[in-house]
Scaffold this active site. Structure first.
Site, PDB file in Angstrom:
ATOM      1  CG  ASP A 295      -5.659 -11.147  -5.175  1.00 36.45           C
ATOM      2  OD1 ASP A 295      -5.284 -10.133  -5.820  1.00 36.45           O
ATOM      3  OD2 ASP A 295      -6.847 -11.538  -5.165  1.00 36.45           O
TER       4      ASP A 295
ATOM      5  CG  HIS B 295     -10.483  -4.814 -12.536  1.00 32.90           C
ATOM      6  ND1 HIS B 295     -11.633  -4.071 -12.406  1.00 32.90           N
ATOM      7  CD2 HIS B 295     -10.853  -5.967 -13.152  1.00 32.90           C
ATOM      8  CE1 HIS B 295     -12.650  -4.729 -12.924  1.00 32.90           C
ATOM      9  NE2 HIS B 295     -12.204  -5.877 -13.384  1.00 32.90           N
TER      10      HIS B 295
END
Length: 322
Positions: A15, A248
């Site tokens: 995303d 991340h």
């Protein structure tokens, strides 16, 4: 313990998102790794924006792989909560990259996942760095794919290790909180999942000097990472006091190819939907004795509880600079 599985062919479910782009730059430069497809989901921004960003980056990096559009909302049609304050209004740090000329694959993302996994059983690892809705849709359409993948590496979850308990609520991590119904399905399937959650991703910081070195040494990819991460770094400075960014999504990629960098804990995992704990992930560790519960009769999955952050940062730098 650390789970190993050969991961040389990858489907990247994403995303984009600044850290998604950083992960894709890393993935596409790893020696011996073949990216088979990019599938997009809602998450950091609405699906239209994340898909546009995936097409933009695929074009920028010259990637000759399908880019397929997936889920626009959670399984329960929960109202998405986007985060332009984290990644910028365009999701890429508001640096105004050119509009892509590429177009999406005509197939839905779940169908692309199913087609590629069926075509090459045992070879493909799924790396998911957004909400896990596309993976849940693929399982619903073709549950047999759970036995055909090499592994599943997910950036998501927070289990309290090292004090990391949530980034969108006191207990919930963003990718799981966006669609905990999908997360619970994916974690309950009979494929080998490793969750690379905040327990390890918030232990690894790419500081400003590190990012500047990439800018100066890693050619176009390094300059792009520097440019798009300026907005992202300001968010980290304002909310965490960091002069840098968390790594991340790149850690989920790293796990797919270097599981030895991680320490994991096995046990069944559930994702909470609804209430004040919406999006929380809870593991019942292997060997824990307690009364019968909703964690029983589910497959054991791996949760990362430790990472060699220095070795990862060295690997990322060497790959990007090379």
């Amino acid at each position: 313990m650390s789970r190993t599985h050969p991961a040389r062919a990858i489907i990247f479910d994403t995303d984009p998102g600044v850290d998604d782009v950083m992960a894709l730059a890393f993935l596409t430069r790893l020696p011996g790794v073949e990216l088979r497809a990019i599938t997009t989901t809602f998450g950091n921004l609405a699906l239209e924006a994340t898909t546009r960003n995936a097409l933009t980056i695929a074009e920028r990096f010259g990637l000759d792989v399908p880019v397929a559009q997936g889920a626009a909302h959670a399984l329960q049609n929960d109202q998405p909560r986007f985060v332009p304050h984290v990644h910028g209004a365009d999701g890429l740090g508001d640096v105004h990259l050119p509009v892509p000329r590429r177009t999406v694959d005509p197939r839905p993302a779940a169908d692309v996942i199913i087609d590629l996994v069926r075509r090459d059983p045992g070879a493909i690892t799924l790396v998911g760095v957004g909400p896990f809705t596309n993976l849940a849709h693929a399982l619903h359409k073709a549950p047999e794919i759970a036995g055909l993948v090499a592994g599943v590496s997910l950036m998501g979850g927070a289990f309290g290790t090292h004090g990391h308990t949530g980034n969108v609520s006191p207990v919930a991590e963003a990718n799981v909180a966006a669609d905990p119904w999908a997360a619970d399905i994916v974690l309950g399937a009979s494929w080998p999942v490793t969750m690379i959650g905040l327990d390890v991703t918030q232990e690894v910081v790419m500081d400003e000097a590190y990012l500047a070195a990439l800018r100066d040494q890693a050619a176009d990819a390094g300059r792009l990472i520097w440019d798009i991460s300026r907005f992202y770094q300001r968010f980290h400075e304002q909310t965490r006091g960091l002069r840098g960014v968390f790594a991340h999504d790149s850690l989920a990629v790293a796990h797919a190819v270097r599981p030895d960098l991680f320490t994991t804990r096995s046990g069944s995992v559930r994702a909470v939907a609804g209430g004040i704990a919406h999006g929380q992930t809870i593991q019942k560790p292997r060997g824990l004795l307690c009364a019968p519960s909703s964690w029983d009769d589910r497959p054991e999955q791996a949760v990362a509880v430790g990472v060699d952050g220095g070795a990862f940062l060295d690997l990322y730098r060497r790959v990007l600079v090379a």
